[in-house]
Write a protein that holds these residues in place. Structure first.
Motif, PDB file in Angstrom:
ATOM      1  N   LYS A 145       0.823  -1.211   0.000  1.00 20.38           N
ATOM      2  CA  LYS A 145       0.000   0.000   0.000  1.00 20.38           C
ATOM      3  C   LYS A 145       0.855   1.258   0.000  1.00 20.38           C
ATOM      4  O   LYS A 145       0.491   2.262  -0.637  1.00 20.38           O
ATOM      5  N   GLN A 146       1.986   1.210   0.679  1.00 18.03           N
ATOM      6  CA  GLN A 146       2.902   2.350   0.648  1.00 18.03           C
ATOM      7  C   GLN A 146       3.396   2.602  -0.766  1.00 18.03           C
ATOM      8  O   GLN A 146       3.444   3.749  -1.229  1.00 18.03           O
ATOM      9  N   SER A 147       3.748   1.523  -1.468  1.00 19.89           N
ATOM     10  CA  SER A 147       4.273   1.652  -2.824  1.00 19.89           C
ATOM     11  C   SER A 147       3.188   2.079  -3.811  1.00 19.89           C
ATOM     12  O   SER A 147       3.444   2.879  -4.716  1.00 19.89           O
ATOM     13  N   LEU A 148       1.968   1.576  -3.644  1.00 19.14           N
ATOM     14  CA  LEU A 148       0.863   1.993  -4.506  1.00 19.14           C
ATOM     15  C   LEU A 148       0.565   3.476  -4.335  1.00 19.14           C
ATOM     16  O   LEU A 148       0.306   4.190  -5.311  1.00 19.14           O
ATOM     17  N   LYS A 149       0.597   3.926  -3.098  1.00 18.86           N
ATOM     18  CA  LYS A 149       0.318   5.339  -2.818  1.00 18.86           C
ATOM     19  C   LYS A 149       1.407   6.238  -3.384  1.00 18.86           C
ATOM     20  O   LYS A 149       1.139   7.319  -3.926  1.00 18.86           O
ATOM     21  N   LYS A 150       2.639   5.769  -3.314  1.00 20.39           N
ATOM     22  CA  LYS A 150       3.781   6.580  -3.750  1.00 20.39           C
ATOM     23  C   LYS A 150       3.950   6.566  -5.267  1.00 20.39           C
ATOM     24  O   LYS A 150       4.197   7.611  -5.886  1.00 20.39           O
ATOM     25  N   GLU A 575      -9.264   1.674  -1.999  1.00 18.47           N
ATOM     26  CA  GLU A 575      -7.803   1.786  -1.971  1.00 18.47           C
ATOM     27  C   GLU A 575      -7.152   1.514  -3.323  1.00 18.47           C
ATOM     28  O   GLU A 575      -5.985   1.861  -3.530  1.00 18.47           O
ATOM     29  N   SER A 580      -5.727   6.592 -10.550  1.00 19.35           N
ATOM     30  CA  SER A 580      -4.413   5.966 -10.393  1.00 19.35           C
ATOM     31  C   SER A 580      -3.495   6.411 -11.511  1.00 19.35           C
ATOM     32  O   SER A 580      -3.900   6.443 -12.674  1.00 19.35           O
ATOM     33  N   ASN A 590     -11.084   7.038 -12.232  1.00 24.93           N
ATOM     34  CA  ASN A 590     -11.736   6.603 -10.998  1.00 24.93           C
ATOM     35  C   ASN A 590     -13.007   5.839 -11.370  1.00 24.93           C
ATOM     36  O   ASN A 590     -13.881   6.365 -12.046  1.00 24.93           O
TER      37      ASN A 590
END
Length: 760
Positions: A145-150, A575, A580, A590
């Protein structure tokens, strides 16, 4: 690849663990097998068998696994060949002893998830330490999730191989493409995609076009860069039987680029210079063109088109920059490939010139002599078999009338894995969607979204060309979460430059065994081996085999399928389905605003959308299957190990037949699309037919009017072949040998393409 200091440190750590941690066996110990009343215990032992398939090469020999149930302890006794199968007819090669040893003897196994830790906290420079499945999924969720967000959808990636079965490949494609909306999937056996694109360029559809049965029907068996004696012993025995049965009526020609590939029993060992295959094939095409018969003219005029492509563009894509040329232009190009022109380019120094010419003449005669049936096998793993060679070989077989009929054809073999289409048809590569479809085509994405019950525009059209492009994202820190499944240490060595010393990224490694690469990753997941899970594979001649789970997984191991499905529980739609970014240029819409019509909410998990949906609940295990202790399915009804799952609670199974659901859903993609498959129940029984399966009938020779349903309904009385594939640039402009001269596109419906593939 391995730091010696770290290796010693890790080895010392593992030496402190109990012996049962390092060595797995499903055979009972002496203490377990000893009893006060041995006769009484023997009465409780029951014996039974199930079918399976050997995963050690693309022949896909069918197996019968004989087991025993000793007071609830199920173990494997023996493995034998399936006599009902025409592939191996009950025979097994020496490699099967490796398989038996590997799964039934003392070998290093991983018992629990292992995370690099220092002082009970994750540390990339720490020591691999046993943790629970719950903690393993916690850290995977956090890092992904950190990598997807970043980094957007390319923040997560996966590296896979042909070792993954149909269920695992398809489930992984659903999770990444439908769930994460990411095509960031790299297949380490990138040769299989190259072969598939060669077929698509020629026929507009991929999948093999020959059978093992043709060995008994051909006049000339030609092997191309294959080490038969070591890699394909069952096929080698078939070839030798025919050779000695037919004597002079059967020729075994072995074309090689390496002295080590010589075969003592071949009629001809024809060694050529490395990377000179194109000159050899161009010479054979030139000779074939000079022997075109009148009966071939209708076929050449109506069912093929002659074409060339931009020689500089040779990427793994289903559409090259290409254009149509006239037959005369095509024929004129090959006129320079005379014997005198090619001899110095292909002959090795050591070969006597007269002997070399004699061998070459025999190969030429095989293709130019009327009614000679040539069957060609080539090893898809050899780097020398380029896309050019792939396309040229099919062009030669089409021109010489050695295609799509009994005793003829081309088959790709793989010495270490089962067939390419196991994963390609399951969409387990960046560019692919199930059953011959591609992410780049809108109509293919729409069909996939419909079957997967996803909102419009969920799927991503941007894909990488091959595994190197996928790994470059990891190396460039675009992908900070990488999950490796179905690969081993030896296979990953090729890509060590991409995988080593990436400090900011998190690597997860699913593997049954503790190997060198285990020391290089952050998290190791204990994985069920071949006999500890349901499997489904396809061999090189379009046969699919579905095998049952034979024994309980070792320790806390679970299949890759279970790991994929459990991981999906950690993601809610809010999430992953919002706006994206793909990279600095592209993005995805979206789709959260369109959830209500699908009865989803933003809190719905990917598990509920992709796996535990209304369709999957239609596939329960029968009561007999559920309550019979001899029928194992650790995913559906759990097992006797009391495994604690991703939520830290006792895992009780999914209660629906997830393997059957996934396979039956996969079938929807192929139906009416030239990839028609039989049912789950058929493939789980004694069913050995080749797809497309139409009304339970197999298709041995695709595109042949006498054998292929799709061809029959399209053909005229004059047709022997119809090429119904729709991919690979079926509309072409016109030009000469060198460039396009007319931009007007010409429809090439129901035709194959015969190419010029230049030598430079």
């Amino acid at each position: 690849m391995i730091n010696r200091r770290n290796f010693i440190k890790q080895t010392l750590f593992f030496s402190t663990l109990p012996t049962t941690y390092l060595f797995a066996t499903n055979l009972p110990t002496k203490e377990q097998s000893t009893s006060k009343d041995e006769k009484k215990d023997l009465k409780k032992i029951t014996y039974f068998s199930n079918k399976s398939i050997c995963p050690l090469c693309s022949i896909g020999c069918h197996l019968i696994v004989n087991k025993q149930d000793d007071n609830g302890l199920i173990s494997i006794n023996t493995i034998e060949g399936d006599k009902k199968s025409l592939v191996n007819q009950g025979e097994l090669c020496q490699k099967i002893s490796q398989l038996h040893f590997k799964y039934d003897s003392y070998i290093p196994r991983i018992e629990t998830p292992l995370l690099k830790m220092t002082n009970e906290k994750y540390d990339k420079n720490g020591i691999l330490t046993p943790i629970s499945w719950e903690k393993a999924f916690d850290i995977m969720e956090q890092k992904s999730k950190q990598s997807l967000k970043k980094n957007g959808i390319d923040g997560v990636g996966t590296i896979v191989s042909e070792s993954l079965s149909i269920y695992e490949s398809y489930a992984l494609a659903k999770l990444f493409k439908g769930g994460f909306r990411s095509n960031n999937i790299g297949n380490i056996n990138y040769e299989v995609e190259r072969n598939a694109f060669g077929l698509i360029q020629t026929f507009g559809i991929d999948g093999s076009n020959g059978t093992f049965d043709d060995i008994s029907q051909c006049d000339v068996f030609l092997s191309f860069n294959i080490n038969f004696t070591e890699d394909f012993q069952i096929l080698y025995s078939k070839v030798l039987r025919e050779k000695y049965k037919k004597n002079e009526q059967f020729s075994f020609i072995n074309i090689i680029t390496n002295e080590n590939q010589k075969i003592d029993n071949a009629d001809i060992n024809f060694q050529i210079k490395p990377d000179s295959e194109i000159f050899l094939l161009n010479y054979l095409i030139n000779q074939t063109l000079q022997n075109i018969q009148d009966e071939d003219l209708y076929f050449l005029q109506n069912r093929v088109v002659f074409a060339t492509f931009d020689n500089e563009i040779l990427i793994n894509d289903d559409k090259l920059l290409q254009w149509e040329i006239s037959f005369n232009t095509y024929k004129k190009y090959f006129q320079k490939f005379t014997l005198d022109f090619v001899i110095d380019k292909i002959k090795i120094t050591e070969e006597d010139i007269s002997q070399f010419k004699f061998k070459l003449a025999l190969i030429k005669n095989a293709y130019t002599k009327n009614n000679t049936k040539v069957l060609c096998y080539l090893d898809s793993k050899k780097d020398s078999i380029s896309l050019k060679v792939n396309i040229l070989l099919h062009s030669l077989h089409l021109l010489s009338n050695n295609f799509g009929k009994i005793g003829c054809g081309i088959l790709y073999l793989h010495s270490q894995k089962l067939s390419a289409t196991t994963s390609l048809n399951s969409a387990n590569s960046s560019q692919r969607l199930p059953c011959g479809m591609f992410t780049k085509y809108k109509q293919h994405r729409e069909k996939t979204e419909s079957i997967w019950n996803l909102p419009e525009n969920t799927l991503n059209s941007i894909a990488t060309e091959n595994i190197f492009a996928t790994l470059k994202k990891f190396n460039d820190k675009t992908t900070n979460f990488l999950w490796i499944l179905g690969c081993n240490s030896g296979e990953l060595t090729t890509y060590s430059d991409y995988l080593n010393d990436v400090k900011d990224s998190f690597i997860v490694y699913s593997n049954p065994y503790f190997d060198d690469f285990s020391l290089e990753v952050d998290l190791v997941l204990p994985t069920a081996n071949h006999f500890e899970k349901h499997i489904g594979y396809e061999n090189s001649q379009r046969e699919i085999t579905l095998g049952k789970q034979h024994i309980e997984p070792y320790g806390e191991s679970m299949s890759e399928l279970w790991q994929i499905v459990e991981f999906s529980k950690r993601f809610k739609l809010k999430e992953v389905w919002g706006n994206s970014k793909i990279d600095n240029t592209f993005g995805l819409k979206n789709v959260l605003e369109n959830l209500s019509s699908f009865k989803y909410t933003k809190e719905t998990t990917l598990f509920e959308v992709l796996f535990a949906n209304l369709k999957s609940k239609r596939y329960p295990l029968s009561s007999e299957e559920f309550y019979d202790s001899n029928i194992l399915n650790s995913e559906v009804k759990s097992d006797k190990r009391s495994l604690f799952g991703e939520n830290g609670k006792l895992f009780h199974g999914y209660k629906f037949f997830i393997q059957k659901y996934l396979f039956e859903e996969l079938r929807l993609f192929g139906a009416g699309n030239g990839y028609d498959l039989a049912t789950f129940s058929q493939y789980s029984s004694d069913f050995y037919e080749k797809w497309p399966i139409i009304s339970t009938s197999e298709t041995k020779y695709r595109f042949n009017t006498s054998d292929d349903f799709y061809t029959k309904r399209l053909s005229t009385p004059k047709d022997q072949f119809i090429f119904y594939g729709k991919l690979g640039g079926k509309q072409l402009p016109f030009g000469d040998e060198y460039h396009i001269t007319s931009e007007a596109l010409k429809e090439l419906k129901y035709r194959a393409k015969i190419f010029i593939a230049k030598e430079v």
